[in-house]
Design an enzyme around this catalytic site. Structure first.
Site, short mmCIF file in Angstrom:
data_model
loop_
_atom_site.label_atom_id
_atom_site.label_comp_id
_atom_site.label_asym_id
_atom_site.label_seq_id
_atom_site.Cartn_x
_atom_site.Cartn_y
_atom_site.Cartn_z
N ILE A 476 0.84 -1.21 0.00
CA ILE A 476 0.00 0.00 0.00
C ILE A 476 0.87 1.26 0.00
CG2 ILE A 476 -1.87 1.24 1.19
CD1 ILE A 476 -2.58 -1.68 0.20
N THR A 556 1.12 0.35 7.75
CA THR A 556 1.69 -0.92 8.21
C THR A 556 0.53 -1.81 8.66
OG1 THR A 556 1.83 -0.44 10.57
CG2 THR A 556 3.58 0.45 9.20
N GLU A 607 -10.87 5.37 6.43
CA GLU A 607 -11.84 4.82 5.47
C GLU A 607 -11.44 3.42 5.00
OE1 GLU A 607 -14.97 6.23 3.99
OE2 GLU A 607 -14.84 4.05 3.86
N ALA A 612 -11.61 -1.39 1.86
CA ALA A 612 -10.51 -0.72 1.13
C ALA A 612 -10.96 0.70 0.72
CB ALA A 612 -10.06 -1.55 -0.07
N LEU A 614 -13.69 1.64 -0.81
CA LEU A 614 -15.15 1.87 -0.92
C LEU A 614 -15.62 2.85 0.17
CD1 LEU A 614 -16.52 -1.77 -1.46
CD2 LEU A 614 -16.20 0.01 -3.18
N GLY A 665 -2.29 -9.06 -4.12
CA GLY A 665 -2.23 -8.01 -3.10
C GLY A 665 -3.52 -7.83 -2.33
N ASP A 679 -9.40 -10.67 10.02
CA ASP A 679 -9.49 -9.38 9.32
C ASP A 679 -10.95 -8.93 9.19
OD1 ASP A 679 -8.18 -7.31 7.45
OD2 ASP A 679 -9.73 -8.21 6.18
N LYS A 683 -13.05 -5.64 10.87
CA LYS A 683 -13.88 -4.69 10.11
C LYS A 683 -15.28 -4.58 10.72
CE LYS A 683 -11.37 -5.51 5.84
NZ LYS A 683 -11.20 -6.42 4.73
N GLY A 798 -7.01 -4.75 -2.62
CA GLY A 798 -6.07 -4.46 -3.72
C GLY A 798 -5.33 -3.18 -3.44
#
Ligand SMILES: NC(=O)C1=CN([C@@H]2O[C@H](COP(=O)(O)OP(=O)(O)OC[C@H]3O[C@@H](n4cnc5c(N)ncnc54)[C@H](OP(=O)(O)O)[C@@H]3O)[C@@H](O)[C@H]2O)C=CC1
Ligand SMILES: N[C@@H](CC=O)C(=O)O
Length: 816
Positions: A476, A556, A607, A612, A614, A665, A679, A683, A798
């Site tokens: 990123i 990170t 955000e 990601a 969106l 990625g 993960d 979220k 991504g």
């Protein structure tokens, strides 16, 4: 007819004198016969003053005098024809001999009176003006050297003499009438009293001489030729984006000059102001630049303020106590005392309770001020009607100036917002009822930052600069650098935003450049010039650079930077992060970050923590702030798992498809975080918290989609090996879904404050059936979106989309 005044740097070298002569010639050709007023060569007045001080203490001055002589002689040798040099050398030698005699006398008497000091200083202008009049005289036969001491008459206040304007104007006009055909080269700064003793006009006195001549001769314009492009919006040494003002009023110029803009000396303007003569500030070294015009009836300007001025180093004294309350004459007594003691007061503020008065003075006056105040108010102090005066040093004044400020609401709000947002504490405030100037006292260490922040805030047409510190140069981080570099020009031209990456770090190296790191070569720079990485040193450096509009971007996936978030917010630095760990640890930490950011008036944007790039976090925030209530959330928020299920078809193995997701990625640095659901859980937790539910990680119920052997894998390699071994398990899942004409989906639900994530098989009637790539989908059911929920859908992982989300967050910093 114009008056052309040239300052010390304009007469300071062979090169500048040559330029001066060209300017004079051009003026002579266009409007005809200007009057030229000259300063001493740069540094000469200070040197003469230092020599006099030295002599008064018995020290030697001969070497300096020799240097001074040589400096003038070198100019003559370069610029005057050999055949004309001797008489000029002779005359200058006479002047230097006079200086030597004078200083010998001072040395013998060990006494330097103000009268003698003025006489010594006068030689600076006399030498430079005589010399330049002779150099100009070789091209023109009408030049004449004028010792202004013969024409400008003053009282006997040596060092800062007061001009007798009436008499002076008569003398100047009379002299000019008699020498009308001549080109006058006049000494600036010096004058004389009734007895013919030399006096000086104080700091910036040559400007004053120009204005006096301009007024006496009703000049059409007074041009002040210096070494800067007119008056600027701020000190260009501190504010790189400062620009020249084409036009300003006398009042604005005076306000700006009082507070540090040393381009022009304020009293200079009075004679010009009285006669409405425009003063034009121009640059000898860029003679074609139009400069700044100071005049009456300026054209109306769109600028809310004209400039920001500053005084670098001041001290304040605060006096408080009941003895002042309602006591007429207290401040009169205080300030008369200071005036008597020749202590210049820069700024005064008094609270309306009349319980305290704060005033600013030069630090050199502070000890004396304290002493005389304690002496004057001894009785009040003894009776405890006054507290002992409190003295503070290491401060600076920052002042915004402009006639448009008058009766315009919001100006002070903007000033204080810019300062507050950048963590700059305001120690005292002063605004005159004229509303031309608002001055604040701040720490000297914050002056540079304050000037830049306030300049950015007021001159909105200019680029707002964001100073960006980036941690993480992986997938990123490096994509972000590419995007910033590619989009830089557009952003600057269309949005007035300049992003300057001033710090970069990873686990190995860190590098800083307050002027901005070249993003074409950041990798090489970091490798070759970077120092060994040290996170606490990174944060310390970020704070110590003390730049305005700072943003820390955490790219990170590490817990370590999170430990510094609180300190970073507390240093008034905004944070943009795609690292979800900060918001998904304990609820109390999540809340602390939000509260700290709010308290310090900085932004906390994340955000990309969910979906990601969106617009999910922002959408939820908008729903919440507009008073909606989230009833339930249903979502697929793992781009990796979405990609896996959307592409797990035909002969490809589950193991290979996970590998593909990693290569593209989409996965976390450790793909187990995706497949174990960690993960996704993070979220959901962040969304639930943003929706107003104070959940902890253990409140999110996760049904794993992995067999136990994969969950237990101790390393990424072991994990992949287990995925391979469990091929049949995943194959069965796929076949079962296909048999039922369904697809596999890992879906989360938040309802009644409870969050669950589980593997489901959904048919084509389900809104989550039709997905592709790394799509995320989220459906918000709220009070207002009850019948048909609000849905956001699109690629949810991504590098490109994520870096773009981080980029958008950065650009939005400070936007509200
Ligand atoms: N991939 C995606 O689609 C999305 C990713 N994200 C988030 O983006 C973040 C970054 O992911 P990604 O770029 O793929 O990760 P990478 O592993 O590619 O890069 C991580 C970077 O962080 C650096 N780093 C790690 N720990 C530290 C530390 N303690 N101090 C300084 N630097 C450190 C690494 O340094 P070094 O180079 O020395 O190893 C590396 O440069 C993650 O938090 C992820 O959750 C969010 C949304 C979507
Ligand atoms: N690894 C994550 C990337 C985005 O947060 C995912 O797969 O969704």
């Amino acid at each position: 007819m114009k008056i052309l005044k040239f300052g010390g740097t304009s007469v300071g070298s062979v090169e500048s004198i040559s330029k001066l002569l060209q300017i004079v010639e051009r003026e002579d050709q266009s409007t005809g016969n200007p009057v030229i007023v000259l300063s001493a060569m740069s540094g000469v007045t200070n040197l003469l003053s230092a020599m006099a001080d030295k002599a008064s203490q018995g020290g030697t001055f001969q070497d300096e005098l020799k240097q001074l002589e040589e400096r003038h002689f070198d100019v003559i040798k370069e610029l005057l024809a050999v055949s004309r040099q001797n008489p000029v050398f002779t005359q200058l030698r006479i002047l230097f001999n006079e200086i030597e005699d004078l200083l010998q006398g001072v040395s013998m008497l060990r006494e330097l009176t103000p009268r003698t000091r003025d006489l010594v200083l006068s030689y600076g202008e006399r030498c430079s003006t005589f010399m330049i009049s002779k150099i100009a005289g070789q091209e023109k036969d009408n030049t004449i050297f004028v010792n202004a001491a013969d024409l400008v008459k003053t009282d006997s206040s040596f060092g800062q003499a007061k001009v007798n304007m009436e008499l002076t104007e008569i003398l100047i006009r009379d002299y000019y009438e008699k020498n009308k055909s001549k080109m006058l080269f006049v000494t600036g700064f010096i004058a004389s009293n009734d007895e013919g003793r030399i006096t000086t006009l104080g700091r910036g006195g040559s400007d004053y001489t120009a204005a006096i001549f301009g007024s006496a001769l009703n000049a059409s314009e007074i041009e002040i030729w210096t070494d800067v492009n007119g008056m600027m919006t701020a000190d260009p040494r501190m504010v790189k984006k400062a620009f020249s003002l084409p036009e300003l009023s006398y009042t604005e110029a005076m306000e700006l000059s009082f507070f540090g803009a040393k381009v022009i000396y304020p009293p200079t303007m009075i004679p010009a102001f009285m006669k409405k003569i425009p003063i034009v500030i121009r640059n000898t070294f860029e003679p074609d630049f139009i400069g700044s015009v100071i005049k009456h009836n300026c054209d109306s300007s769109d600028l809310a303020i004209k400039g920001i001025s500053s005084i670098n180093d001041i001290s304040i004294i605060n006096i408080e106590g009941s003895g002042m309350v309602g006591k007429a004459g207290f401040s009169g007594r205080l300030f008369s005392l200071l005036a008597r003691e020749q202590i210049n007061v820069i700024l005064i503020t008094q609270s309306s309770s009349e319980h305290s008065i704060t005033f600013a003075i030069h630090p050199t006056d502070a000890a004396k001020a304290q002493r005389v105040i304690e002496h004057e108010f001894e009785l009040e102090l003894l009776a405890k009607k006054l507290e002992a005066p409190i003295f503070e040093k290491g401060l600076a004044v920052l002042a915004i100036v402009g006639e448009n400020m008058k009766q315009t609401p919001g100006i002070s709000g903007k000033l204080f917002h810019a300062l507050g947002r950048n963590g700059i504490n305001v120690r005292a405030i002063a605004q005159g009822s004229s509303e031309y100037n608002i001055s604040v006292i701040i720490s000297h260490d914050d002056l540079n930052k304050g000037l830049n922040a306030v300049h950015d805030a007021f001159f909105v047409d200019l680029n707002k600069t964001l100073n960006l510190f980036c941690l993480g140069t992986g997938n990123i981080g490096k994509t972000l650098f590419r995007q910033v570099q590619e989009h830089r020009q557009f952003l600057q031209e269309h949005n007035g935003i300049q992003i300057r990456v001033v710090g970069i770090g990873n686990t190995r190296k860190m590098y800083f450049d307050p002027d901005g790191i070249d993003l074409e070569n950041w990798e090489t720079t970091l490798d070759s010039a970077g120092q060994t990485a040290d996170l606490s040193a990174f944060v310390e450096k970020m704070k110590n650079l003390n730049l305005p509009n700072c943003v820390f971007a955490d790219n990170t996936a590490s817990l370590k930077p999170i430990e510094f978030y609180h300190e970073i917010f507390s240093s008034n630095i905004s944070i943009v992060t795609c690292n979800k760990i900060g918001n998904s640890s304990s609820y109390s930490q999540y809340k602390l970050f939000k509260d700290t950011a709010r308290t310090h008036g900085v932004d906390y944007f994340y955000e990309t923590n969910v979906g990601a790039g969106l617009p999910i976090v922002r959408t939820l925030k908008d729903l919440m702030v507009s008073g909606d209530r989230v009833l339930s959330i249903e979502a697929i928020l793992s781009g990796t798992i979405s990609y896996i299920f959307n592409n797990y078809k035909g002969d490809v193995t589950f193991h290979d498809i996970v590998k593909q997701a990693q290569e593209k990625g989409y996965t976390e640095p450790d793909p187990r975080d995706d497949l174990k659901g960690t993960d996704f859980m993070r979220k959901m937790l962040i969304l639930a918290r943003d929706a107003g539910y104070p959940l902890e990680a253990e409140d999110v119920h996760i049904e794993s989609m992995l067999p136990q052997s994969c969950i237990d894998a101790q390393s990424v390699d072991e994990f992949y090996a287990e995925l391979k071994k469990e091929g049949a398990f995943f194959e069965n899942l796929k076949k079962q879904a296909q048999a039922e004409r369904k697809v596999l989906r890992y879906i989360a639900k938040l309802e009644d404050g409870k969050a669950t994530i589980n593997l489901q098989m959904v048919d084509d009637t389900h809104p989550f059936y039709a997905l592709s790539g790394s799509d995320n989908i989220i459906s918000f059911t709220t009070d207002r979106y009850k019948e048909r929920p609000m849905v956001v859908k699109g690629p949810g992982a991504g590098a490109d989309v994520t870096a773009a989300g981080v980029f958008a967050d950065i650009v939005n910093v400070g936007a509200q």
